[in-house]
Design a protein around this motif. Structure first.
Motif, PDB file in Angstrom:
ATOM      1  N   LEU A  29       0.827  -1.205   0.000  1.00 41.32           N
ATOM      2  CA  LEU A  29       0.000   0.000   0.000  1.00 41.32           C
ATOM      3  C   LEU A  29       0.864   1.259   0.000  1.00 41.32           C
ATOM      4  O   LEU A  29       0.601   2.196  -0.749  1.00 41.32           O
ATOM      5  CB  LEU A  29      -0.923  -0.005   1.223  1.00 41.32           C
ATOM      6  CG  LEU A  29      -1.745   1.263   1.458  1.00 41.32           C
ATOM      7  CD1 LEU A  29      -2.722   1.472   0.303  1.00 41.32           C
ATOM      8  CD2 LEU A  29      -2.468   1.185   2.767  1.00 41.32           C
ATOM      9  N   THR A  30       1.920   1.267   0.802  1.00 39.17           N
ATOM     10  CA  THR A  30       2.799   2.435   0.844  1.00 39.17           C
ATOM     11  C   THR A  30       3.498   2.630  -0.487  1.00 39.17           C
ATOM     12  O   THR A  30       3.642   3.764  -0.961  1.00 39.17           O
ATOM     13  CB  THR A  30       3.820   2.288   1.987  1.00 39.17           C
ATOM     14  OG1 THR A  30       3.102   2.202   3.221  1.00 39.17           O
ATOM     15  CG2 THR A  30       4.762   3.472   2.039  1.00 39.17           C
ATOM     16  N   ARG A  31       3.906   1.548  -1.127  1.00 44.69           N
ATOM     17  CA  ARG A  31       4.531   1.686  -2.455  1.00 44.69           C
ATOM     18  C   ARG A  31       3.540   2.241  -3.465  1.00 44.69           C
ATOM     19  O   ARG A  31       3.880   3.100  -4.282  1.00 44.69           O
ATOM     20  CB  ARG A  31       5.073   0.333  -2.916  1.00 44.69           C
ATOM     21  CG  ARG A  31       6.337  -0.085  -2.186  1.00 44.69           C
ATOM     22  CD  ARG A  31       6.988  -1.296  -2.849  1.00 44.69           C
ATOM     23  NE  ARG A  31       6.144  -2.485  -2.830  1.00 44.69           N
ATOM     24  CZ  ARG A  31       6.069  -3.337  -1.816  1.00 44.69           C
ATOM     25  NH1 ARG A  31       6.779  -3.124  -0.728  1.00 44.69           N
ATOM     26  NH2 ARG A  31       5.292  -4.389  -1.879  1.00 44.69           N
ATOM     27  N   ALA A  32       2.297   1.787  -3.413  1.00 47.77           N
ATOM     28  CA  ALA A  32       1.278   2.298  -4.334  1.00 47.77           C
ATOM     29  C   ALA A  32       1.009   3.775  -4.091  1.00 47.77           C
ATOM     30  O   ALA A  32       0.875   4.554  -5.042  1.00 47.77           O
ATOM     31  CB  ALA A  32      -0.007   1.490  -4.177  1.00 47.77           C
ATOM     32  N   VAL A  33       0.954   4.168  -2.835  1.00 46.11           N
ATOM     33  CA  VAL A  33       0.739   5.579  -2.507  1.00 46.11           C
ATOM     34  C   VAL A  33       1.909   6.421  -3.003  1.00 46.11           C
ATOM     35  O   VAL A  33       1.722   7.516  -3.548  1.00 46.11           O
ATOM     36  CB  VAL A  33       0.512   5.742  -0.984  1.00 46.11           C
ATOM     37  CG1 VAL A  33       0.649   7.188  -0.550  1.00 46.11           C
ATOM     38  CG2 VAL A  33      -0.843   5.207  -0.602  1.00 46.11           C
ATOM     39  N   MET A  34       3.121   5.912  -2.844  1.00 49.52           N
ATOM     40  CA  MET A  34       4.307   6.656  -3.296  1.00 49.52           C
ATOM     41  C   MET A  34       4.314   6.801  -4.823  1.00 49.52           C
ATOM     42  O   MET A  34       4.623   7.883  -5.338  1.00 49.52           O
ATOM     43  CB  MET A  34       5.584   5.964  -2.820  1.00 49.52           C
ATOM     44  CG  MET A  34       5.737   5.957  -1.318  1.00 49.52           C
ATOM     45  SD  MET A  34       5.847   7.592  -0.604  1.00 49.52           S
ATOM     46  CE  MET A  34       7.539   7.946  -0.894  1.00 49.52           C
ATOM     47  N   PHE A  35       3.962   5.760  -5.539  1.00 46.28           N
ATOM     48  CA  PHE A  35       3.927   5.860  -7.004  1.00 46.28           C
ATOM     49  C   PHE A  35       2.814   6.799  -7.468  1.00 46.28           C
ATOM     50  O   PHE A  35       2.979   7.548  -8.427  1.00 46.28           O
ATOM     51  CB  PHE A  35       3.775   4.483  -7.650  1.00 46.28           C
ATOM     52  CG  PHE A  35       5.049   3.706  -7.679  1.00 46.28           C
ATOM     53  CD1 PHE A  35       6.183   4.211  -8.306  1.00 46.28           C
ATOM     54  CD2 PHE A  35       5.117   2.456  -7.091  1.00 46.28           C
ATOM     55  CE1 PHE A  35       7.361   3.491  -8.337  1.00 46.28           C
ATOM     56  CE2 PHE A  35       6.293   1.727  -7.113  1.00 46.28           C
ATOM     57  CZ  PHE A  35       7.427   2.254  -7.734  1.00 46.28           C
TER      58      PHE A  35
END
Length: 111
Positions: free
Chosen positions: A23-29
């Motif tokens: 989820l954090t990676r998706a938010v960052m992208f």
């Protein structure tokens, strides 16, 4: 910028380790995509458009810091999921109500 909503939904579902999750990676992208759009406004030769891009980029950075660094910490551990026994009672009550409705509907047709 609904980054915080994603963390709240994951927290309500009982997920842990939100900072290490996908989820954090998706938010960052997602934020990177938005930052690219704001950066292109910032590079504009028009002073109003450029300052608007700079302002929105600054707002994105502060929102990301709040959503990724502070919100998961402030929410604490996720809530315990509802016990299965409680869910079974709800399901049994709904099934009984449906069978009573079917009986009532059959009585209506016969008259």
């Amino acid at each position: 910028m609904a980054f915080k909503i994603y963390y709240i939904m994951a927290w309500r579902a009982g997920q842990t380790g939100l900072l290490q999750s996908s989820l954090t990676r998706a938010v960052m992208f997602s934020a990177l995509t938005t930052a690219t759009a704001f950066g292109s406004l910032w590079l504009s030769s028009h002073p109003g458009t450029s300052s608007m891009g700079k302002l929105m980029a600054l707002a994105l950075v502060t929102t990301m810091a709040a959503a990724v660094l502070f919100q998961p910490v402030l929410m604490g551990p996720p809530r315990d999921p509802k016990p299965k026994r409680f869910m079974r009672r709800i399901g049994a009550g709904a099934a009984a109500a449906r069978s009573q409705e079917a009986v009532a509907a059959g009585a209506d047709k016969s008259t």
